[in-house]
Design a protein around this motif. Structure first.
Motif, PDB file in Angstrom:
ATOM      1  N   ARG A  13       0.605  -1.518  -0.396  1.00  0.00           N
ATOM      2  CA  ARG A  13      -0.352  -0.317  -0.293  1.00  0.00           C
ATOM      3  C   ARG A  13       0.587   0.954   0.262  1.00  0.00           C
ATOM      4  O   ARG A  13       2.338   0.922   0.816  1.00  0.00           O
ATOM      5  CB  ARG A  13      -1.260   0.054   1.328  1.00  0.00           C
ATOM      6  N   ALA A  37       0.362   4.988   1.594  1.00  0.00           N
ATOM      7  CA  ALA A  37      -1.062   5.627   3.168  1.00  0.00           C
ATOM      8  C   ALA A  37      -0.415   7.059   3.035  1.00  0.00           C
ATOM      9  O   ALA A  37       0.270   7.449   3.587  1.00  0.00           O
ATOM     10  CB  ALA A  37      -0.492   4.690   3.884  1.00  0.00           C
ATOM     11  N   PRO A  38      -0.853   8.407   1.478  1.00  0.00           N
ATOM     12  CA  PRO A  38      -0.453   9.644   1.929  1.00  0.00           C
ATOM     13  C   PRO A  38      -1.688   9.951   2.850  1.00  0.00           C
ATOM     14  O   PRO A  38      -2.516   9.423   3.093  1.00  0.00           O
ATOM     15  CB  PRO A  38      -1.054  10.184   0.814  1.00  0.00           C
ATOM     16  N   SER A  39      -1.200  11.051   3.652  1.00  0.00           N
ATOM     17  CA  SER A  39      -1.301  12.097   4.757  1.00  0.00           C
ATOM     18  C   SER A  39      -2.111  12.998   3.363  1.00  0.00           C
ATOM     19  O   SER A  39      -0.810  13.498   2.661  1.00  0.00           O
ATOM     20  CB  SER A  39      -1.082  12.012   5.682  1.00  0.00           C
ATOM     21  N   GLU A  85      -4.648   8.547   4.354  1.00  0.00           N
ATOM     22  CA  GLU A  85      -5.016   8.936   5.474  1.00  0.00           C
ATOM     23  C   GLU A  85      -5.475  10.255   6.022  1.00  0.00           C
ATOM     24  O   GLU A  85      -4.137  11.127   7.133  1.00  0.00           O
ATOM     25  CB  GLU A  85      -3.105   8.563   6.246  1.00  0.00           C
ATOM     26  N   TYR A 133      -2.352   7.958  15.241  1.00  0.00           N
ATOM     27  CA  TYR A 133      -2.290   7.385  13.682  1.00  0.00           C
ATOM     28  C   TYR A 133      -2.319   6.208  14.129  1.00  0.00           C
ATOM     29  O   TYR A 133      -2.271   5.340  12.960  1.00  0.00           O
ATOM     30  CB  TYR A 133      -1.101   8.011  13.372  1.00  0.00           C
ATOM     31  N   VAL A 157      -3.522   2.985  11.802  1.00  0.00           N
ATOM     32  CA  VAL A 157      -2.807   2.351  10.322  1.00  0.00           C
ATOM     33  C   VAL A 157      -2.450   0.405  10.970  1.00  0.00           C
ATOM     34  O   VAL A 157      -2.485   0.098  10.179  1.00  0.00           O
ATOM     35  CB  VAL A 157      -1.105   3.427  10.223  1.00  0.00           C
ATOM     36  N   ARG A 188       7.044   2.771   2.754  1.00  0.00           N
ATOM     37  CA  ARG A 188       7.575   3.633   3.640  1.00  0.00           C
ATOM     38  C   ARG A 188       8.466   4.427   3.865  1.00  0.00           C
ATOM     39  O   ARG A 188       9.978   4.095   3.695  1.00  0.00           O
ATOM     40  CB  ARG A 188       6.064   3.688   3.986  1.00  0.00           C
ATOM     41  N   LEU A 207       8.958   6.868   9.161  1.00  0.00           N
ATOM     42  CA  LEU A 207       8.030   6.359  10.147  1.00  0.00           C
ATOM     43  C   LEU A 207       9.146   4.762  10.882  1.00  0.00           C
ATOM     44  O   LEU A 207       8.491   4.341  11.495  1.00  0.00           O
ATOM     45  CB  LEU A 207       6.906   6.193   8.579  1.00  0.00           C
TER      46      LEU A 207
END
Ligand code: GLU
Length: 289
Positions: free
Chosen positions: A6, A8-10, A42, A181, A185, A199, A203
């Motif tokens: 995946r 998963a952009p904010s 996200e 978050y 997640v 990612r 993170l």
């Protein structure tokens, strides 16, 4: 194993050269394994969400030749799943309410620091709220050896973090009532059967918390790969806050070749198809098919 990855952009702003690197790495890893690549928006942190940014990100990804293999998941629509996970953790005694304000935590940390302790939440409300109203809900981390969480990152190598000394009990529901978050997640990755998380290395520091939370919820731990973050000229991570320029949607190849280069991949090409073929082959040589 059926590979499921995946991105998963904010949606706090448009895609930039830094977020493109994470998108590309996760996409190449999925393609190299013949797996699925799923985009997750996200937007759990509503106050930070910029209206229109998510659609802008999806449109840019499409122009760059990256299409989610399934309908994108929006965190803002997943409150019931977060609530269900929260209730399971509550029933199992893993979480507790915390009445500390930021100020109180900061003050106790200054004090703790003076005693050469670390900057983890000191567990003030572990055994009760001391008459204060509940603000946030925290996950109790283990004490002693059990607090050391280890995993092998596919890019960064073996990692260990001591949750008790480095992090402390961490919030799953924030004082402002929003889901944190870390909870969102972990629940999202588990519900989507994500097998591989690729990612940015910013993170890496959250991963041990996520692994521990997976253990508490009894869900599988995916494999992790954290790519180096892109910095601006003065060593800050590229982000909207540090003034990263939005990607030019109409000139995808140059930006993609540059992003690949950041990942150590040379894949100059005249078309998007040729670029993805070359880059996927290079990625597969390094990280397996
Ligand atoms: N939404 C996070 C970000 O944009 C990424 C979270 C993740 O990949 O786990 O930085």
């Amino acid at each position: 194993m059926t590979y499921r990855g995946r991105f998963a952009p904010s949606p706090t702003g448009p895609l930039h050269a830094g977020s493109l690197v994470s998108a590309l790495a996760s996409f190449l890893d999925a393609r190299a394994r013949g797996g699925s690549w799923i985009v997750r928006i996200e937007d759990v942190d509503a106050p930070r969400t910029v209206p229109g940014a998510a659609d802008d990100i999806l449109a840019t990804l499409a122009h760059f030749g990256m299409h989610s293999d399934e309908t994108p998941v929006w965190q803002s629509e997943r409150g019931a799943a977060y609530q269900a996970a929260f209730e399971r953790l509550q029933a199992a005694g893993f979480i507790y309410p915390c009445g500390c304000t930021r100020r109180e935590i900061a003050d106790s940390l200054v004090h703790a620091h003076a005693r050469h302790a670390t900057l983890a939440y000191p567990g003030t409300c572990r055994n009760g709220l001391h008459g204060k109203p509940a603000r946030a809900w925290r996950l109790r981390v283990p004490d002693g050896d059990a607090a050391r969480i280890s995993f092998v990152d596919r890019w960064q190598g073996p990692q260990t973090q001591d949750l008790a000394t480095d992090v402390g009990d961490f919030a799953l529901k924030r004082a402002d009532g929003l889901w944190a978050y870390q909870l969102a997640v972990v629940v999202d990755d588990a519900d989507a059967d994500i097998t591989h998380v690729v990612r940015g290395a910013d993170l890496l520091d959250s991963t041990a918390r996520q692994v521990y939370l997976q253990q508490c919820l009894g869900v599988p731990t995916p494999l992790y790969l954290h790519v180096p973050v892109v910095n601006n000229g003065i060593g800050e991570k590229l982000s909207k806050q540090t003034g990263a320029a939005p990607l030019d949607r109409h000139a995808p190849l140059d930006a993609l070749v540059e992003a690949a280069r950041h990942l150590g991949i040379e894949a100059s090409a005249d078309t998007l198809d040729a670029f993805y073929r070359a880059a996927t082959a290079e990625w597969a040589k390094r990280f397996g098919r």
